[in-house]
Write a protein that holds these residues in place. Structure first.
Motif, PDB file in Angstrom:
ATOM      1  N   MET A 161       0.584   3.139 -10.296  1.00  0.00           N
ATOM      2  CA  MET A 161      -0.610   2.502 -10.848  1.00  0.00           C
ATOM      3  C   MET A 161      -0.235   1.269 -11.658  1.00  0.00           C
ATOM      4  O   MET A 161       0.946   1.041 -11.962  1.00  0.00           O
ATOM      5  N   VAL A 162      -1.234   0.511 -12.022  1.00  0.00           N
ATOM      6  CA  VAL A 162      -1.010  -0.634 -12.891  1.00  0.00           C
ATOM      7  C   VAL A 162      -0.497  -0.135 -14.238  1.00  0.00           C
ATOM      8  O   VAL A 162      -0.699   1.027 -14.607  1.00  0.00           O
ATOM      9  N   VAL A 163       0.160  -1.002 -14.972  1.00  0.00           N
ATOM     10  CA  VAL A 163       0.681  -0.645 -16.283  1.00  0.00           C
ATOM     11  C   VAL A 163      -0.471  -0.248 -17.210  1.00  0.00           C
ATOM     12  O   VAL A 163      -1.545  -0.856 -17.191  1.00  0.00           O
ATOM     13  N   ASP A 164      -0.254   0.803 -18.007  1.00  0.00           N
ATOM     14  CA  ASP A 164      -1.254   1.325 -18.950  1.00  0.00           C
ATOM     15  C   ASP A 164      -2.512   1.838 -18.255  1.00  0.00           C
ATOM     16  O   ASP A 164      -3.606   1.795 -18.821  1.00  0.00           O
ATOM     17  N   ALA A 165      -2.351   2.344 -17.031  1.00  0.00           N
ATOM     18  CA  ALA A 165      -3.500   2.849 -16.270  1.00  0.00           C
ATOM     19  C   ALA A 165      -4.231   3.968 -16.998  1.00  0.00           C
ATOM     20  O   ALA A 165      -5.452   4.104 -16.883  1.00  0.00           O
ATOM     21  N   GLU A 166      -3.472   4.776 -17.765  1.00  0.00           N
ATOM     22  CA  GLU A 166      -4.090   5.908 -18.453  1.00  0.00           C
ATOM     23  C   GLU A 166      -5.086   5.466 -19.519  1.00  0.00           C
ATOM     24  O   GLU A 166      -5.938   6.254 -19.950  1.00  0.00           O
ATOM     25  N   ASP A 184      -9.748   6.515  -3.940  1.00  0.00           N
ATOM     26  CA  ASP A 184     -10.185   5.117  -4.043  1.00  0.00           C
ATOM     27  C   ASP A 184      -9.964   4.547  -5.444  1.00  0.00           C
ATOM     28  O   ASP A 184     -10.599   3.570  -5.833  1.00  0.00           O
ATOM     29  N   ASP A 185      -9.059   5.127  -6.189  1.00  0.00           N
ATOM     30  CA  ASP A 185      -8.765   4.693  -7.561  1.00  0.00           C
ATOM     31  C   ASP A 185      -8.276   3.244  -7.559  1.00  0.00           C
ATOM     32  O   ASP A 185      -7.227   2.939  -6.980  1.00  0.00           O
ATOM     33  N   PRO A 186      -9.007   2.328  -8.205  1.00  0.00           N
ATOM     34  CA  PRO A 186      -8.608   0.916  -8.200  1.00  0.00           C
ATOM     35  C   PRO A 186      -7.346   0.642  -9.012  1.00  0.00           C
ATOM     36  O   PRO A 186      -6.768  -0.451  -8.905  1.00  0.00           O
ATOM     37  N   ARG A 187      -6.917   1.606  -9.804  1.00  0.00           N
ATOM     38  CA  ARG A 187      -5.708   1.416 -10.609  1.00  0.00           C
ATOM     39  C   ARG A 187      -4.430   1.526  -9.778  1.00  0.00           C
ATOM     40  O   ARG A 187      -3.360   1.093 -10.213  1.00  0.00           O
ATOM     41  N   VAL A 188      -4.532   2.114  -8.587  1.00  0.00           N
ATOM     42  CA  VAL A 188      -3.351   2.323  -7.743  1.00  0.00           C
ATOM     43  C   VAL A 188      -2.939   1.010  -7.097  1.00  0.00           C
ATOM     44  O   VAL A 188      -3.772   0.291  -6.524  1.00  0.00           O
ATOM     45  N   THR A 189      -1.660   0.693  -7.164  1.00  0.00           N
ATOM     46  CA  THR A 189      -1.147  -0.551  -6.598  1.00  0.00           C
ATOM     47  C   THR A 189      -0.963  -0.425  -5.081  1.00  0.00           C
ATOM     48  O   THR A 189      -1.039   0.658  -4.520  1.00  0.00           O
ATOM     49  N   ARG A 190      -0.707  -1.552  -4.446  1.00  0.00           N
ATOM     50  CA  ARG A 190      -0.498  -1.554  -2.988  1.00  0.00           C
ATOM     51  C   ARG A 190       0.697  -0.678  -2.617  1.00  0.00           C
ATOM     52  O   ARG A 190       0.612   0.168  -1.726  1.00  0.00           O
ATOM     53  N   THR A 191       1.816  -0.883  -3.309  1.00  0.00           N
ATOM     54  CA  THR A 191       2.997  -0.050  -3.058  1.00  0.00           C
ATOM     55  C   THR A 191       2.720   1.396  -3.442  1.00  0.00           C
ATOM     56  O   THR A 191       3.184   2.330  -2.768  1.00  0.00           O
ATOM     57  N   VAL A 229       8.532  -1.277  -6.005  1.00  0.00           N
ATOM     58  CA  VAL A 229       7.633  -1.167  -7.159  1.00  0.00           C
ATOM     59  C   VAL A 229       7.797  -2.386  -8.063  1.00  0.00           C
ATOM     60  O   VAL A 229       6.809  -2.978  -8.522  1.00  0.00           O
ATOM     61  N   LEU A 230       9.041  -2.756  -8.299  1.00  0.00           N
ATOM     62  CA  LEU A 230       9.333  -3.890  -9.184  1.00  0.00           C
ATOM     63  C   LEU A 230       8.737  -5.193  -8.650  1.00  0.00           C
ATOM     64  O   LEU A 230       8.111  -5.959  -9.392  1.00  0.00           O
ATOM     65  N   LEU A 231       8.920  -5.455  -7.359  1.00  0.00           N
ATOM     66  CA  LEU A 231       8.426  -6.693  -6.761  1.00  0.00           C
ATOM     67  C   LEU A 231       6.906  -6.716  -6.648  1.00  0.00           C
ATOM     68  O   LEU A 231       6.289  -7.779  -6.726  1.00  0.00           O
ATOM     69  N   ASP A 232       6.309  -5.534  -6.489  1.00  0.00           N
ATOM     70  CA  ASP A 232       4.854  -5.463  -6.315  1.00  0.00           C
ATOM     71  C   ASP A 232       4.106  -5.570  -7.636  1.00  0.00           C
ATOM     72  O   ASP A 232       3.098  -6.278  -7.731  1.00  0.00           O
ATOM     73  N   SER A 233       4.596  -4.858  -8.662  1.00  0.00           N
ATOM     74  CA  SER A 233       3.814  -4.828  -9.911  1.00  0.00           C
ATOM     75  C   SER A 233       4.657  -4.887 -11.170  1.00  0.00           C
ATOM     76  O   SER A 233       4.161  -4.600 -12.262  1.00  0.00           O
ATOM     77  N   GLY A 234       5.931  -5.259 -11.033  1.00  0.00           N
ATOM     78  CA  GLY A 234       6.765  -5.456 -12.218  1.00  0.00           C
ATOM     79  C   GLY A 234       7.271  -4.169 -12.841  1.00  0.00           C
ATOM     80  O   GLY A 234       7.273  -3.112 -12.229  1.00  0.00           O
TER      81      GLY A 234
END
Length: 212
Positions: free
Chosen positions: A72-77, A87-94, A42-47
């Protein structure tokens, strides 16, 4: 004077709590290397932050901070409503990988040890969705929320249902939320240690079937 049925219920609750704590502590130790790997992914993928904390409503309406690996990306809510289709675009690859195998839920073992949750029970909702419960549905709040349970097992494809809907929020608020609660209400009438173990095994088997 305590009745025989009340004494039996107290014994069941004590046994369930002991089971929850022992199994969760053993599981945390057993999967600790995996937890470290997932945290690094998670850390390496999106910090940072690695963990996602969200307010949920637990037993007797008490709120607690549910833990998950952040998917999800930070502050996704702040970017979209509190439902997440496949298909939520907020979800990260990991995050997609973690969600597929329910690995994002592993930090909730800490919630179980703390007493916020049980291994098995009704799935906890966020306050805005609990506000939509009918008086009869609020009965699910009389027991500890669970990581696994009838609704978790029955709605493993919920994200796909939301993705196929014209209005995901409306679908969840008017239909899926109440269907999930109805499934979890059945747990209150059937709960026992044997039933808990059966649900845990069924949940693990259902997840493993995704390997096919």
């Amino acid at each position: 004077m305590v009745s025989v049925s009340e004494e039996y219920t107290v014994r069941q609750d004590v046994a369930k709590r002991l089971f929850d704590v022992v199994v969760s502590l053993v599981a945390i130790v057993a999967v600790s290397p995996l937890l470290v790997v997932l945290a690094l992914a998670v850390l390496l993928d999106s910090g940072r932050p690695v963990l996602f904390r969200q307010t949920r409503v637990g037993m007797n309406g008490r709120t607690f901070r549910l833990l998950k690996f952040r998917t999800m990306v930070v502050d996704a809510e702040r970017l979209a409503p509190n439902v997440s289709p496949s298909d939520d675009p907020r979800v990260t690859r990991t995050g997609r990988f973690l969600r597929r195998w329910y690995l994002d839920e592993l930090p909730q073992l800490v919630n179980v040890v703390k007493g916020d949750m049980s291994l098995v029970g009704p799935r906890p909702e966020t306050p805005e969705f609990v506000a939509l419960f009918t008086p009869a549905e609020r009965r699910v709040l009389t027991v500890r929320a669970g990581i696994a349970g009838p609704s978790t097992l029955a709605f493993m494809d919920e994200a796909k249902l939301l993705a196929d809907a014209d209005d995901a929020v409306l679908l969840y608020e008017q239909h899926l939320l109440h269907e999930r609660v109805q499934a979890d209400l059945s747990y209150l009438d059937e709960r026992s240690m044997t039933y808990d173990v059966r649900l845990l095994v069924a949940q693990v088997v259902a997840i493993l079937r995704r390997l096919r």
